[in-house]
Design a protein around this motif. Structure first.
Motif, mmCIF file in Angstrom:
data_model
loop_
_atom_site.group_PDB
_atom_site.id
_atom_site.type_symbol
_atom_site.label_atom_id
_atom_site.label_comp_id
_atom_site.label_asym_id
_atom_site.label_seq_id
_atom_site.Cartn_x
_atom_site.Cartn_y
_atom_site.Cartn_z
ATOM 1 N N ASP A 189 0.869 -1.205 0.063
ATOM 2 C CA ASP A 189 -0.303 -0.249 0.261
ATOM 3 C C ASP A 189 0.946 1.456 0.384
ATOM 4 O O ASP A 189 0.365 1.926 -0.336
ATOM 5 C CB ASP A 189 -0.129 0.030 1.135
ATOM 6 C CG ASP A 189 -1.849 -0.939 1.137
ATOM 7 O OD1 ASP A 189 -2.461 -1.283 -0.127
ATOM 8 O OD2 ASP A 189 -2.292 -1.341 1.766
ATOM 9 N N GLU B 278 2.027 1.590 -3.581
ATOM 10 C CA GLU B 278 1.470 1.863 -4.480
ATOM 11 C C GLU B 278 0.752 3.278 -4.529
ATOM 12 O O GLU B 278 0.521 4.719 -5.366
ATOM 13 C CB GLU B 278 0.095 1.484 -4.147
ATOM 14 C CG GLU B 278 0.094 -0.159 -4.679
ATOM 15 C CD GLU B 278 -1.020 -0.790 -4.681
ATOM 16 O OE1 GLU B 278 -1.079 -2.071 -5.222
ATOM 17 O OE2 GLU B 278 -2.067 -0.631 -3.894
ATOM 18 N N SER B 279 0.401 4.068 -3.132
ATOM 19 C CA SER B 279 0.860 5.383 -2.720
ATOM 20 C C SER B 279 1.231 6.271 -2.857
ATOM 21 O O SER B 279 1.669 7.811 -3.453
ATOM 22 C CB SER B 279 -0.130 5.107 -1.408
ATOM 23 O OG SER B 279 1.073 5.380 0.079
#
Length: 404
Positions: free
Chosen positions: A192, A195-196
């Motif tokens: 996460d 991805e961010s």
């Protein structure tokens, strides 16, 4: 012509031909850190499964060594050691000149002609390999072990410069990751984050994995209260917070602290321990053998980690495989391993008072509660078995469906 340490005809009959795999790593043995240890275990595990494994990594001097066989984790594999220089602010980190990365990538790929390339970072060696492998139509798998905190503390540059470097480094990372078949990172939280931060899609969480059979869990109360930490002695590990928490423990607990690992912060931490009056209760073991490490884990009462930059933490998994309750900072991927109130406790990063309270919770637990936390650690680490990790990477290498 490549140097092959394994005879493909001796590989287990799985119905699939053995692969020739090139692992690109900016840190590898004899370095001691999570990324290096993962790359070593991955390479050794792949050799055990009959694959022909080659590793491109920095040499320990500014000279190139011819491809040669090294024994890593008890297995023979071919190392391609590239000329490297030491990063002055760091006590061991070495790197290949970035403007030479493509040249060395061509040289190694010419020799190996692999079926697949697996890069362990996007920084130098992996960056060059990804670009040249893509030009040649060789599939690339990328695993990210990098957090900005792991690097910026060693730049000795102003914060404004660090922010500028970080922005452009992540932009370059995206360009590298966009050249790959798949991007992996050790946990869902780490995926996460990637991805961010980098805007890379469909990052696959794949545990670094450990061989649980190598550890000795002892589910029983301890005769003495011993806390243990294993890892690099660097700023982002926040070992100073643990030392501060030690001063807040009830003296009646008679708690000692074993610190295993080396790093640039060791001298400062030794001085701090003496200043805090902990000199006779804190032992700096430095780098130990695997047998010594397992002994220290098996006799300890709990494992503590205050780090703010863990994408997984192999050391924490090793402690869990040793049946230790864990007290960990509630940061990045550590909550993926430590479930508050189950196999230990989480605390607010940097809060020495909260850490002392959580350490006390474990050290004063009733025997049945302590045994419950121990068993929860063992149960929790079971999904991180190295064979599950190897199954997943083999599927990625072959572009096959991933195991559940």
């Amino acid at each position: 012509m490549s140097v092959s340490p394994t005879d493909p005809t001796s590989a287990p009959d799985t119905g699939e031909r053995p692969l020739r795999i090139l692992i690109g790593a900016d840190t590898f043995a004899p370095d001691i850190n999570g990324a290096a240890r993962f790359a070593e275990r991955l390479a050794a595990g792949l050799v055990q499964r009959g694959h022909d494994v080659h590793v491109s990594a920095p040499n320990q001097a500014y000279r190139r060594s011819k491809p040669h066989i090294e024994i890593i984790e008890g297995e023979r594999m071919t190392l391609h050691r590239l000329p490297s220089v030491r990063w002055a602010p760091h006590d061991w980190l070495r790197f290949v000149w970035p403007w030479r990365s493509k040249h060395w990538a061509r040289t190694v790929l010419d020799r190996v002609n692999p079926d697949v390339v697996h890069i362990q970072s996007h920084i130098v060696i992996g960056r060059g390999l990804a670009r040249i492998a893509r030009q040649r139509g060789i599939p690339v798998i990328a695993t990210n072990h990098v957090m900005a905190e792991n690097i910026l503390e060693h730049t000795t540059m102003p914060d404004a410069v660090n922010r500028f470097i970080t922005k452009h480094a992540w932009a370059d990372a995206k360009r590298t990751f966009d050249m790959t078949r798949a991007v992996t990172t050790p946990t869902r939280r780490a995926a996460d984050f990637l991805e961010s931060t980098v805007a890379v899609q469909n990052v696959i969480p794949v545990s670094c994995g450990i061989d649980r059979s190598q550890y000795t869990p002892v589910i029983a109360p301890r005769e003495k209260n011993r806390i243990v930490f294993v890892g690099r002695l660097t700023a982002e590990k926040q070992i100073d917070v643990i030392l501060q928490a030690m001063t807040k423990l009830d003296p009646a607990l008679d708690t000692t602290f074993d610190i295993v690992g080396g790093g640039d912060q060791r001298k400062q931490l030794e001085n701090l321990a003496n200043q805090l009056g902990l000199g006779d209760r804190v032992t700096f073991h430095g780098r130990t053998s695997d047998d010594e490490l397992r002994m220290l884990l098996s006799r300890a009462s709990l494992f503590v980690i205050a780090s703010i930059a863990e994408l997984q933490s192999i050391a924490t998994m090793e402690a869990m495989a040793s049946a230790l309750p864990i007290v960990a900072a509630d940061a990045v991927a550590l909550p993926h391993l430590v479930h508050h109130g189950e196999n230990g406790y989480l605390f607010e990063p940097g809060d020495a008072d909260a850490l002392a309270a959580r350490l006390t919770d474990v050290l004063t637990a009733e025997p049945t509660e302590y045994a419950r936390m121990q068993q929860a650690s063992l149960d929790g680490v079971a999904i991180h078995d190295i064979n599950r990790t190897l199954d997943t990477f083999e599927a990625l290498y072959r572009d096959a469906p991933l195991p559940e």
